[in-house]
Scaffold this motif. Structure first.
Motif, short mmCIF file in Angstrom:
data_model
loop_
_atom_site.label_atom_id
_atom_site.label_comp_id
_atom_site.label_asym_id
_atom_site.label_seq_id
_atom_site.Cartn_x
_atom_site.Cartn_y
_atom_site.Cartn_z
N MET A 1 33.23 50.87 60.80
CA MET A 1 34.24 49.82 60.82
C MET A 1 35.12 49.93 62.06
SD MET A 1 33.42 48.04 58.26
CE MET A 1 34.81 46.93 58.20
N GLU A 2 35.42 51.17 62.50
CA GLU A 2 36.22 51.35 63.70
C GLU A 2 35.48 50.82 64.92
OE1 GLU A 2 37.20 55.44 63.96
OE2 GLU A 2 38.50 55.43 62.20
N LEU A 3 34.15 51.02 64.94
CA LEU A 3 33.36 50.51 66.05
C LEU A 3 33.42 48.99 66.10
CD1 LEU A 3 31.37 50.98 68.37
CD2 LEU A 3 29.52 50.97 66.68
N LEU A 4 33.34 48.37 64.91
CA LEU A 4 33.41 46.91 64.86
C LEU A 4 34.76 46.42 65.35
CD1 LEU A 4 31.67 46.14 61.44
CD2 LEU A 4 30.71 45.96 63.74
N SER A 5 35.82 47.13 64.96
CA SER A 5 37.16 46.73 65.38
C SER A 5 37.32 46.87 66.88
CB SER A 5 38.21 47.58 64.65
OG SER A 5 38.09 47.39 63.25
N SER A 6 36.78 47.97 67.45
CA SER A 6 36.91 48.19 68.89
C SER A 6 36.15 47.14 69.69
CB SER A 6 36.39 49.59 69.24
OG SER A 6 35.00 49.70 68.94
N LEU A 7 35.09 46.59 69.12
CA LEU A 7 34.32 45.56 69.81
C LEU A 7 34.79 44.15 69.48
CD1 LEU A 7 30.70 47.01 69.32
CD2 LEU A 7 32.11 47.12 71.37
N SER A 8 35.86 44.05 68.70
CA SER A 8 36.43 42.76 68.29
C SER A 8 35.46 41.95 67.43
CB SER A 8 36.85 41.95 69.52
OG SER A 8 37.83 42.63 70.25
N LEU A 9 34.45 42.63 66.87
CA LEU A 9 33.51 41.92 66.01
C LEU A 9 34.10 41.60 64.65
CD1 LEU A 9 30.13 43.74 66.77
CD2 LEU A 9 30.90 41.52 67.58
N GLU A 10 35.08 42.41 64.25
CA GLU A 10 35.73 42.16 62.96
C GLU A 10 36.40 40.80 62.94
OE1 GLU A 10 36.63 43.07 59.08
OE2 GLU A 10 35.60 44.44 60.43
N ASP A 11 37.16 40.51 64.00
CA ASP A 11 37.85 39.22 64.08
C ASP A 11 36.84 38.08 64.20
OD1 ASP A 11 40.24 40.56 63.97
OD2 ASP A 11 40.49 40.65 66.16
N LEU A 12 35.78 38.33 64.97
CA LEU A 12 34.75 37.31 65.12
C LEU A 12 34.08 37.00 63.79
CD1 LEU A 12 32.99 35.49 66.91
CD2 LEU A 12 31.52 37.48 67.34
N ALA A 13 33.80 38.06 63.01
CA ALA A 13 33.14 37.87 61.72
C ALA A 13 34.06 37.12 60.76
CB ALA A 13 32.74 39.22 61.13
N VAL A 14 35.34 37.45 60.76
CA VAL A 14 36.29 36.77 59.87
C VAL A 14 36.40 35.30 60.26
CG1 VAL A 14 38.71 36.63 59.18
CG2 VAL A 14 37.59 38.86 59.34
N SER A 15 36.50 35.04 61.56
CA SER A 15 36.60 33.65 62.02
C SER A 15 35.33 32.87 61.69
CB SER A 15 36.84 33.62 63.53
OG SER A 15 38.03 34.30 63.86
N PHE A 16 34.18 33.52 61.85
CA PHE A 16 32.91 32.86 61.55
C PHE A 16 32.80 32.52 60.07
CE2 PHE A 16 28.44 33.14 60.26
CZ PHE A 16 27.90 32.14 61.03
N SER A 17 33.25 33.45 59.21
CA SER A 17 33.15 33.21 57.77
C SER A 17 34.06 32.08 57.29
CB SER A 17 33.47 34.49 57.01
OG SER A 17 34.83 34.88 57.20
N LYS A 18 35.03 31.72 58.11
CA LYS A 18 35.97 30.66 57.74
C LYS A 18 35.60 29.30 58.33
CE LYS A 18 39.97 33.73 57.13
NZ LYS A 18 41.34 34.07 57.60
N VAL A 19 34.55 29.26 59.13
CA VAL A 19 34.12 27.99 59.71
C VAL A 19 33.58 27.09 58.61
CG1 VAL A 19 32.45 26.88 61.26
CG2 VAL A 19 33.58 29.00 61.96
N PRO A 20 34.10 25.88 58.45
CA PRO A 20 33.62 24.98 57.38
C PRO A 20 32.20 24.50 57.67
CG PRO A 20 35.17 23.83 58.81
CD PRO A 20 35.18 25.26 59.24
N VAL A 21 31.40 24.41 56.65
CA VAL A 21 30.02 23.95 56.80
C VAL A 21 29.89 22.45 56.64
CG1 VAL A 21 29.05 26.16 56.08
CG2 VAL A 21 29.50 24.40 54.37
N PHE A 22 30.91 21.81 56.07
CA PHE A 22 30.87 20.36 55.89
C PHE A 22 31.70 19.70 57.00
CE2 PHE A 22 32.50 16.32 54.31
CZ PHE A 22 31.35 15.75 53.78
#
Length: 297
Positions: A1-22
């Motif tokens: 998880m620290e590796l993901l945070s250091s690569l800013s993938l955590e924020d990217l994943a959170v933002s991606f999961s909130k993208v509306p599909v409709f």
């Protein structure tokens, strides 16, 4: 998880999961689903002969997963048809693919570069449906892991699992094409994804839901785009499945060989019994003949 945070993938994943599909991703899902329907033999002729049956088949292709999941959870199977916006969008896509003048819409969406983009967008919707299905089943059955996996699997591949019903609407009956007997890649991937999301929901998988959605979507989209671009029907799971099945369940060839050996031995034993019976009968007839000759003498 620290590796993901250091690569800013955590924020990217959170933002991606909130993208509306409709509506954008949903429209892509409807286009690819109904496009596959048009590929089915006789589907175009059916749309001219019976537009109502063709429309119903298209709705099953678009919403079959919701219908099957509602049935399994005891809800109304027509509940999803109250979403007028989705029904109108799917109906519009169906009409354009089958009845657009000069077949223009079909030619555009089946153009390979466009189709690859739409295929990737469809997998975004598929993974979201699996995650939502797990969450929905968990709300009804907090500790029902099997139910959670089943609902997630149905949400991700309900269209394929209902393929025999859809074939009946088209006047076709092919029970040998049962999806459970011959699982396609999306069906297998949906099952494995449902297991992963269930483990995550039960806190047995040390990863956040947003990260799981992001990485599993990336995997699904990459595989489907590659398979569509290369016209491949293989499965990336095949090498692992072959090894595991050989260890856990044995080889199907060995079962067939055992069956053939059993059939051969059974046939051989029957032949020997028949031969012995025939021989006994011949000996009996020979003895009777000798007695008659002796009496005549």
């Amino acid at each position: 998880m620290e590796l993901l945070s250091s690569l800013s993938l955590e924020d990217l994943a959170v933002s991606f999961s909130k993208v509306p599909v409709f509506p954008l991703f949903d429209v892509a899902y409807y286009i690819i689903s109904i496009l596959y329907l048009k590929y089915e033999p006789g589907a175009v002729a059916l749309s001219r002969r019976s537009p109502v049956a063709s429309w119903l088949c298209a709705m099953l292709y678009c919403f079959g997963s919701y219908i099957l999941a509602d049935v399994l959870l005891g809800d109304s199977p027509i509940h999803y048809f109250s979403n007028n916006s989705n029904i109108l969008l799917a109906s519009g896509v169906w009409y354009l693919i089958f009845f657009c003048p000069l077949n223009l819409f079909y030619k555009v969406v089946s153009f390979l570069p466009v189709k690859l983009v739409l295929v990737g967008m469809k997998e975004v919707v598929r993974v979201r449906k699996i995650a939502i299905g797990i969450h929905h089943a968990h709300h009804h059955y907090h500790h029902g892991w099997v139910i959670m996996v089943l609902i997630g699997w149905v949400k991700g591949s309900g269209v394929a699992l209902m393929s025999n019903l859809e074939q009946l609407l088209r006047g076709v009956w092919k029970p040998e094409t049962n999806e459970i007997l011959h699982m396609s890649f999306p069906t297998k991937a949906s099952l494995y994804g449902a297991i992963l999301f269930t483990l995550q929901q039960a806190h047995w998988l040390p990863i956040s839901k947003s990260n799981l959605i992001f990485f599993f979507t990336l995997f699904m989209a990459s595989c489907k785009i590659y398979m569509t671009a290369t016209h491949s029907h293989g499965s990336p799971f095949a090498p692992v499945e072959n090894c595991l099945c050989l260890v856990l369940f044995g080889s199907p060839d060995a079962v067939q060989d055992e069956h053939d050996d059993h059939h051969h031995h059974h046939h051989h034993d029957d032949h020997e019994v028949s031969h012995s019976a025939g021989k006994s009968k011949e000996e009996l007839n020979e003895g009777t003949r000798k007695r008659k000759v002796k009496k005549a003498e």
